[in-house]
Structure formats: C-alpha cells, structure tokens
Design an enzyme around this catalytic site. Structure first.
Site, PDB file in Angstrom:
ATOM      1  N   PHE A 142       0.862  -1.176   0.000  1.00  0.00           N
ATOM      2  CA  PHE A 142       0.000   0.000   0.000  1.00  0.00           C
ATOM      3  C   PHE A 142       0.896   1.223   0.000  1.00  0.00           C
ATOM      4  CE2 PHE A 142      -2.408   3.534   1.641  1.00  0.00           C
ATOM      5  CZ  PHE A 142      -3.563   3.438   0.899  1.00  0.00           C
ATOM      6  N   ASP A 227       9.352   3.132   1.743  1.00  0.00           N
ATOM      7  CA  ASP A 227       8.172   3.928   2.051  1.00  0.00           C
ATOM      8  C   ASP A 227       7.983   3.891   3.563  1.00  0.00           C
ATOM      9  OD1 ASP A 227       5.648   4.941   2.534  1.00  0.00           O
ATOM     10  OD2 ASP A 227       4.707   3.952   0.831  1.00  0.00           O
ATOM     11  N   LYS A 256       2.711  11.881   6.834  1.00  0.00           N
ATOM     12  CA  LYS A 256       1.887  11.681   8.020  1.00  0.00           C
ATOM     13  C   LYS A 256       2.433  12.398   9.247  1.00  0.00           C
ATOM     14  CE  LYS A 256      -0.324   7.479   6.310  1.00  0.00           C
ATOM     15  NZ  LYS A 256      -1.570   8.126   5.907  1.00  0.00           N
TER      16      LYS A 256
END
Length: 404
Positions: A142, A227, A256
């Site tokens: 993801f 990531d 984030k």
C-alpha cells in the site's frame, strides 16, 4: 447512536462520495491520546490517523508554531524563496542523514515523486534504455491511491475499473529476498517497499530480510526506496524502521507524522544521484515546501526528538505487544508488531474484525479493522504505561467475546 450523530452521518452519506466506511462515531475534539465525540464521550485513539498524529492530538508546541507562522506567511509557491524552507531542509537532513530533500504534501505525492525520480536516474545515470525502466514492488503493498500507484497494487478493491494502468512495475512476494534477486534485470531502477506492510495488516518481514535486500540493491545498482510514511518518525521505536537492521535506503519517503497531524506535509529524502537529476520545471508542487508546512514540520520533528517520543514508542510498544500476547482468547490467531505499530489477527471463525472494533468503541477505544480479520492498534507515541494497561484490560475483555 444519538439523533445528532445520526444527523451528521446521514448528511455525510447524502452529500459525500461513499469511499470510506467509518466507525459510527463523530469526533469533535482531541488532546494527547484522547479524542471526544459530539456527545462528550472520551476515547483512547488507537489509530492515530494512520500514524499522522504520532505526536498526540493538538500538540501545543506544534499548534503554536502553526499559529505563529499563519500570522506571518502561509504560501509563496516555489517561484520565490521563503525563510522556513532552508531551515526545514537543514534540520530534516541532519536528523535523517539525507543529502537532498524534495518537499511535497501527501504521502502519495511523495511516492509518485520517488517513482519519477528513480526512473529519471535510471535513464540519465544508470543508462537504462528510454522507456524501459522497471521498478520492483511487493504483493499486498500500500503506497497510496493515485492512478499510478494503484496500477501496481494487488488489492482488487483499489484496482477494479480504474485502468488502464501504466507499465513498468514487477510484483514479487514481500519478505522473499530470493524473489527480489530473481526479479532484477539490467533495466531495474528501484525496489519500492514498506519496511512493515501496514495496510496489509502490520506484516513484518523475516529477520535479516532488509540486510539481504540492501546487499542485492547495492550489487545490482538498484535504488532501494523505503516507504516510511507510516513506519517512519518513531512509530516502530526507531526514528526510521530501517534502523532495526542497520541499513540505509537510497530514497526514504516520509509523511503523516511529519506534520503531527496539523497539515499535509511529505518529503522525499535521497542522495545527490537521484534527486540531483531533477531540473527546474521538471517536477514541482504549488504547496510543496510552503512556509506554513515547513514551520509545522520543523516543530513536529523537534517535539518528536526533544520529548523522547521515539524511546517511549519502543518502551510502550514492547509493553503493549507483551500484553496482547498474554490475552488468552480463542478468537486470536496471531499478535504481531514493532514499537507502537501493532495488530491482532483473528481466526476467520471469530467473525469480522469490524464487529470487535465497534465493541471496542463501546469500551472507550477507537481502533480500525483491515482486511476483514485484523485489528490495527497504533496509538500516539505519547501514550503512558497506565494508558497501555487501561487499553489492554478493555481489549482483553472484548477479544474474549465471540461475535461470529
């Protein structure tokens, strides 16, 4: 649900695209690890906006930095310099050991920027024939929801009826170094991978996997792109998850928690080889690197390190993981995690994880299900031992129930 909550939810359903299925709570306030709904009920946040509020809700020092900068200057675009961008570059580079920084807004933008950059490096530095660059990715990945990214997802929900997709990606199993070695060709420019697969259910690779991955990428002149949008900035008990195996990525993606939940901020961190290929006009973002974002990110990084949040994540994560493993419940298939990135996977016969998340809401805990059988648990990094124990009591009570 009360009538007011039903009204909020009904209005969302009437006017909003139905691309989410939220837990039935309407939140109105947050502080530290706690959030409150419109009825005044308090909950321990065990999702942290998918790690975006790692520093805790409405951290006062980040809030103060945002307010101060908002009074001064919010946006210039990159057509002009601003007095927050250079200090942001300097501070994040010193913290992470990076040589070059590309500021963006969302995590998905950081991923797309990395894809563009490693392809460009492949053509201009490695010598891959034009149009033939390949990037290796992992099954069950993801990395975001843009068209480019969902094209190499293996989740049917993210792909179906969104094609056609861009070529140039090869999918291999996660945690399998032999599969990576077999997939590399002379046209391979990068291996894009999460240190821990978050959305897949907090899936950890076998010990030593990333050591082998680093060696393979180095030997084959392939850029290792990690990531760390969810795993980075303390979530796993280290500043970066790569540190658990003592490796360094060629490209690191952050987002984030980079803003502590106040503002969309992301960054591509890399070396001169990769980001040095970009020239004026070849890539950019109106909001990327804006002064408000940089001021917020600088404050978010300061409180993360100065207030010992990374070390606390390691301590409390170990306590939380041990406590979850001590729960004796027939519903539990597996407990796994690192730092404060945890998951409880249920046996299929125990029923769907969402039902347990809804029951936890009634106990004052907000958690989120993923892939039907898994409950993700990722509280802010400011959680205390007493709060961990409080949560464990309620999790044990809920997980020993049978909602099948």
């Amino acid at each position: 649900m009360s009538s007011s909550v039903i009204d909020f939810v009904a209005t969302e359903q009437r006017f909003g695209a139905h691309n989410y299925e939220p837990i039935g709570v309407v939140l109105s306030r947050g502080e530290g690890v706690w959030v409150w709904d419109t009825e005044g009920n308090r909950y321990l946040d065990c999702l942290s906006a998918y790690s975006a509020v790692s520093q805790g809700h409405c951290h006062p020092k980040i809030l103060a930095a945002m307010i101060e900068q908002a009074h001064r200057l919010t946006l210039t675009s990159r057509a002009f310099h601003n007095d927050q961008l250079a200090p942001f570059y300097e501070e994040i580079a010193a913290l992470t050991g990076s040589h070059k920084v590309l500021p963006m807004n969302s995590g998905a933008e950081a991923v797309e920027s990395a894809i563009k950059s490693v392809r460009k490096w492949g053509y201009e530095v490695k010598g891959v024939p034009d149009g033939q660059a390949e990037i290796i990715v992992c099954a069950n990945n993801f990395h975001g929801r843009t068209l480019g990214i969902v094209g190499f997802s293996t989740d049917p929900d993210t792909r179906t009826h969104f094609g056609p997709f861009a070529p140039g990606f090869r999918v291999i199993p996660f945690g399998d170094a032999a599969a990576l070695e077999a997939a590399i060709t002379p046209n391979t420019v990068a291996f894009l991978v999460e240190p821990i697969q978050g959305e897949a259910g907090v899936i950890l690779p076998p010990a030593g996997y990333f050591t082998e991955v680093r060696e393979l990428c180095t030997a084959n002149n392939v850029m290792l792109v990690l990531d760390e949008i969810q795993t980075g900035l303390g979530r796993t008990g280290k500043l970066l998850a790569e540190q658990h195996e003592g490796i360094e990525a060629d490209v690191t993606l952050l987002g984030k928690a980079l803003s502590g939940g106040f503002y969309p901020v992301s960054a591509v961190l890399s070396n001169n080889d990769v980001l040095g290929t970009l020239r004026p006009g070849q890539h950019g973002s109106t909001f990327g690197g804006n002064p408000l974002a940089c001021a917020v990110a600088r404050a978010a990084l300061r409180v993360l390190t100065e207030e010992g949040m990374i070390e606390n994540a390691a301590r409390q994560g170990a306590r939380f993981l041990e406590g979850l493993k001590d729960i004796r419940a027939n519903t539990i298939r597996e407990v796994r995690g690192r730092g404060l990135m945890l998951a409880v996977e249920l046996h299929p016969e125990a029923g769907r994880a969402r039902r347990y998340c809804e029951a936890l809401q009634g106990m004052g805990i907000l958690a989120k299900d993923t892939h039907a059988q898994t409950i993700r648990i990722a509280p802010p990094l400011v959680i205390t031992s007493d709060q961990v124990d409080w949560a464990l009591e309620r999790l044990a009570s809920t997980l020993t129930q049978d909602f099948s």
